[in-house]
Design an enzyme around this catalytic site. Sequence first.
Site, short mmCIF file in Angstrom:
data_model
loop_
_atom_site.label_atom_id
_atom_site.label_comp_id
_atom_site.label_asym_id
_atom_site.label_seq_id
_atom_site.Cartn_x
_atom_site.Cartn_y
_atom_site.Cartn_z
N THR A 17 0.81 -1.22 0.00
CA THR A 17 0.00 0.00 0.00
C THR A 17 0.84 1.27 0.00
OG1 THR A 17 -1.68 -1.21 1.21
CG2 THR A 17 -1.84 1.17 1.29
N ASP A 61 1.98 -7.37 -3.88
CA ASP A 61 1.24 -7.29 -2.62
C ASP A 61 1.96 -8.28 -1.70
OD1 ASP A 61 -1.99 -6.75 -1.65
OD2 ASP A 61 -0.83 -8.29 -0.62
N SER A 62 2.16 -7.92 -0.45
CA SER A 62 3.00 -8.77 0.39
C SER A 62 2.35 -10.12 0.69
CB SER A 62 3.41 -8.06 1.68
OG SER A 62 2.38 -8.06 2.61
N SER A 63 1.08 -10.29 0.35
CA SER A 63 0.47 -11.62 0.51
C SER A 63 1.09 -12.61 -0.47
CB SER A 63 -1.04 -11.55 0.28
OG SER A 63 -1.59 -10.62 1.18
N ASP A 94 0.99 -6.81 5.43
CA ASP A 94 0.40 -8.12 5.74
C ASP A 94 1.43 -9.17 6.16
OD1 ASP A 94 -2.02 -7.01 5.19
OD2 ASP A 94 -2.34 -8.05 3.29
N THR A 169 4.55 -8.83 15.31
CA THR A 169 3.40 -9.48 14.67
C THR A 169 2.43 -8.40 14.21
OG1 THR A 169 3.57 -11.36 16.16
CG2 THR A 169 1.44 -11.04 15.14
N THR A 279 3.35 -20.70 21.81
CA THR A 279 2.01 -20.46 22.35
C THR A 279 1.14 -19.66 21.38
OG1 THR A 279 0.73 -19.41 24.12
CG2 THR A 279 2.90 -18.47 23.66
N GLN A 280 -0.16 -19.93 21.43
CA GLN A 280 -1.12 -19.14 20.65
C GLN A 280 -1.34 -17.78 21.28
OE1 GLN A 280 -4.88 -21.23 20.49
NE2 GLN A 280 -3.93 -23.09 19.71
N CYS A 281 -0.93 -17.62 22.54
CA CYS A 281 -1.15 -16.34 23.23
C CYS A 281 -0.31 -15.26 22.56
CB CYS A 281 -0.74 -16.44 24.69
SG CYS A 281 -1.78 -17.54 25.63
N1 ASP Z 1 -2.20 -6.14 1.18
C1 ASP Z 1 -1.21 -5.11 1.37
C2 ASP Z 1 0.15 -5.79 1.45
O1 ASP Z 1 0.48 -6.35 2.44
C3 ASP Z 1 -1.49 -4.34 2.61
C4 ASP Z 1 -0.43 -3.32 2.94
O2 ASP Z 1 0.33 -2.90 2.11
O3 ASP Z 1 -0.34 -2.92 4.09
O4 ASP Z 1 0.88 -5.75 0.49
#
Ligand code: ASP
Length: 346
Positions: A17, A61-63, A94, A169, A279-281
């Site tokens: 973004t 996109d970082s995904s 992300d 995180t 841990t999930q915590c």
């Molecule tokens: N989906 C975007 C990404 O991680 C969100 C961002 O840029 O913050 O690339």
Amino acid sequence: MIQKEEISILVLYTGGTIGMMQDPKTGALVPFDFDNIYKHLPVLQNFGYQIDFYSFDPLIDSSNMSPDFWAKLASKITENYEQYDGFVVLHGSDTMAYTASALSFMLENLNKPVVLTGSQLPMGVVRTDGRENFLAAIEIAAAKEDDTAIVPEVCIFFQDQLLRGNRTTKFNAENFNAFASTNYPGLAEVGVHIKYNKERILKPNFKKLKLHTNMDRNVGILKLFPGISEEFVCHALRTPGLKAMVLETFGSGNATTAAWFLDALKEAIDRGLIILNITQCKGGSVEMGRYETSLDMARIGVVSGYDLTTEAAVAKLMYLMGEGLSRQKVLELLPVPIRGEMTVPD
Ligand code: ASP
């Protein structure tokens, strides 16, 4: 005393973004042209640093982030390591915590800042958080004391917090304050002044940077929940090629004491699988043996990940296994902090 003009920063743009702006013709969000950065952000000139830009192609996109991209990013930093005083990585939020964790392991003996930042709103939007994040990240990457970088580690800057990358995180998809490091204090607070918590920052070792690009992807994550089925657990543990499983357990590292569960873990460990207990915590640490519900796991050879984040656990396993170390050596190094990624009680 170093003159400001002598400080040079390399900005690496991966996508996300922060680098978006509205196309004046179509109104759609398109990647920002960093060749025109000084036109859009003239204030950059006031720093008096030499700031160079490198955009990856394609931007992502970082995904869509992957170990291959991490290798390209870490290699770019390494190639340019001697020429620059610090590095700013513009990255989607992300998976930023995964990338920061991975880079911390891939860049051994890092003695210069690598500051990852991004934003929740695109740079070209009036109320963007990207502008402040970007400018502060540059200032942090350039900060020196006695000719030595103040923050010679991989870190994330977002809103007003500088956090150790492999302790971080993403915890909020809406707020500008999107990241947390619950198990390790911030490296700096950024307000009117940038206040560095120097005793919390890794010390430079002045050794030669060593690049590691082999990340072994044969890692899985298994998050427990009440009612999880035997079929699901057994299938996950028998994933073809799998070498290590990050087990996200309850509280201080607890899991069901059901015989089928312990048998499945034991059978997997006997086959050579590494099982790392975290841990999930959102805060706190695994303490195996504190409750009966983790005692048996310790007994059969599940390894404690102490207070590792999921992101750091995955990256550390990929890195150690990618080094081609023996299973025994990986098991020895997993519970030992190697990049400030975990706290092991005395
Ligand atoms: N989906 C975007 C990404 O991680 C969100 C961002 O840029 O913050 O690339």
